[in-house]
Design a protein around this motif. Structure first.
Motif, PDB file in Angstrom:
ATOM      1  N   GLN A  63     -30.152   6.527 -41.321  1.00  0.00           N
ATOM      2  CA  GLN A  63     -30.871   5.975 -40.164  1.00  0.00           C
ATOM      3  C   GLN A  63     -31.944   4.984 -40.614  1.00  0.00           C
ATOM      4  N   SER A  64     -32.740   5.380 -41.586  1.00  0.00           N
ATOM      5  CA  SER A  64     -33.818   4.511 -42.070  1.00  0.00           C
ATOM      6  C   SER A  64     -33.264   3.210 -42.622  1.00  0.00           C
ATOM      7  N   ASN A  65     -32.234   3.322 -43.427  1.00  0.00           N
ATOM      8  CA  ASN A  65     -31.640   2.121 -44.022  1.00  0.00           C
ATOM      9  C   ASN A  65     -30.998   1.239 -42.959  1.00  0.00           C
ATOM     10  N   ALA A  66     -30.337   1.849 -41.989  1.00  0.00           N
ATOM     11  CA  ALA A  66     -29.707   1.064 -40.918  1.00  0.00           C
ATOM     12  C   ALA A  66     -30.756   0.305 -40.112  1.00  0.00           C
ATOM     13  N   ARG A  67     -31.877   0.936 -39.834  1.00  0.00           N
ATOM     14  CA  ARG A  67     -32.946   0.265 -39.072  1.00  0.00           C
ATOM     15  C   ARG A  67     -33.479  -0.952 -39.819  1.00  0.00           C
ATOM     16  N   THR A  68     -33.531  -0.879 -41.141  1.00  0.00           N
ATOM     17  CA  THR A  68     -34.002  -2.013 -41.941  1.00  0.00           C
ATOM     18  C   THR A  68     -33.194  -3.269 -41.640  1.00  0.00           C
ATOM     19  N   PHE A  69     -31.906  -3.102 -41.394  1.00  0.00           N
ATOM     20  CA  PHE A  69     -31.016  -4.242 -41.177  1.00  0.00           C
ATOM     21  C   PHE A  69     -30.668  -4.456 -39.707  1.00  0.00           C
ATOM     22  N   GLY A  70     -31.352  -3.752 -38.810  1.00  0.00           N
ATOM     23  CA  GLY A  70     -31.106  -3.931 -37.385  1.00  0.00           C
ATOM     24  C   GLY A  70     -29.786  -3.366 -36.910  1.00  0.00           C
ATOM     25  N   LEU A  71     -29.258  -2.384 -37.621  1.00  0.00           N
ATOM     26  CA  LEU A  71     -27.982  -1.763 -37.253  1.00  0.00           C
ATOM     27  C   LEU A  71     -28.278  -0.652 -36.245  1.00  0.00           C
ATOM     28  N   GLU A  72     -28.522  -1.065 -35.015  1.00  0.00           N
ATOM     29  CA  GLU A  72     -29.109  -0.187 -34.014  1.00  0.00           C
ATOM     30  C   GLU A  72     -28.203   0.944 -33.553  1.00  0.00           C
ATOM     31  N   GLN A  73     -26.920   0.673 -33.312  1.00  0.00           N
ATOM     32  CA  GLN A  73     -26.022   1.758 -32.887  1.00  0.00           C
ATOM     33  C   GLN A  73     -25.948   2.837 -33.957  1.00  0.00           C
TER      34      GLN A  73
END
Length: 121
Positions: A63-73
């Motif tokens: 989740q944290s890593n995805a948020r860094t790249f704007g991978l919201e879903q």
């Protein structure tokens, strides 16, 4: 009616590129693309072992890593899975992991496109 959550938030990606420049942001994208399959695999391992702590850690990290790249879903599904794992009740976790896996495929495809777009500059 709730607005659909985008696969990728272009504004977040652009802010990352603007703050780090493509020469630093693209290798970060590469690291995510290389490392993140392990987090998804850890989720499956956690389910096989019924290990709520491992599931919580893997979901939190992804989740944290995805948020860094704007991978919201992907980030939202991981957040839901992290919350579920925190309770210790994994009865609904497999269904959420399947959603994470679907969102993960879409997210990595979108991030690959961004990576190629910015690597070419």
């Amino acid at each position: 009616m709730a607005r659909p959550v985008p696969v990728i938030n272009d504004a977040v990606v652009q802010a990352l590129i603007d703050s780090l420049d493509a020469e630093f942001a693209v290798p970060l994208m590469d690291t995510f693309l290389e490392d993140s399959p392990r987090r998804v695999e850890e989720m499956q391992q956690a389910m096989r072992a019924m290990d709520a702590e491992l599931l919580h850690r893997a979901a939190h990290t992804l989740q944290s890593n995805a948020r860094t790249f704007g991978l919201e879903q992907l980030a939202e599904f991981c957040r839901s899975l992290e919350t579920l794992a925190r309770t210790g009740d994994l009865s609904q976790a497999q269904a959420l992991i399947q959603r994470v896996e679907i969102a993960y495929r879409a997210a990595t495809n979108a991030l690959e496109e961004e990576r190629h777009k910015h690597a070419a500059k």
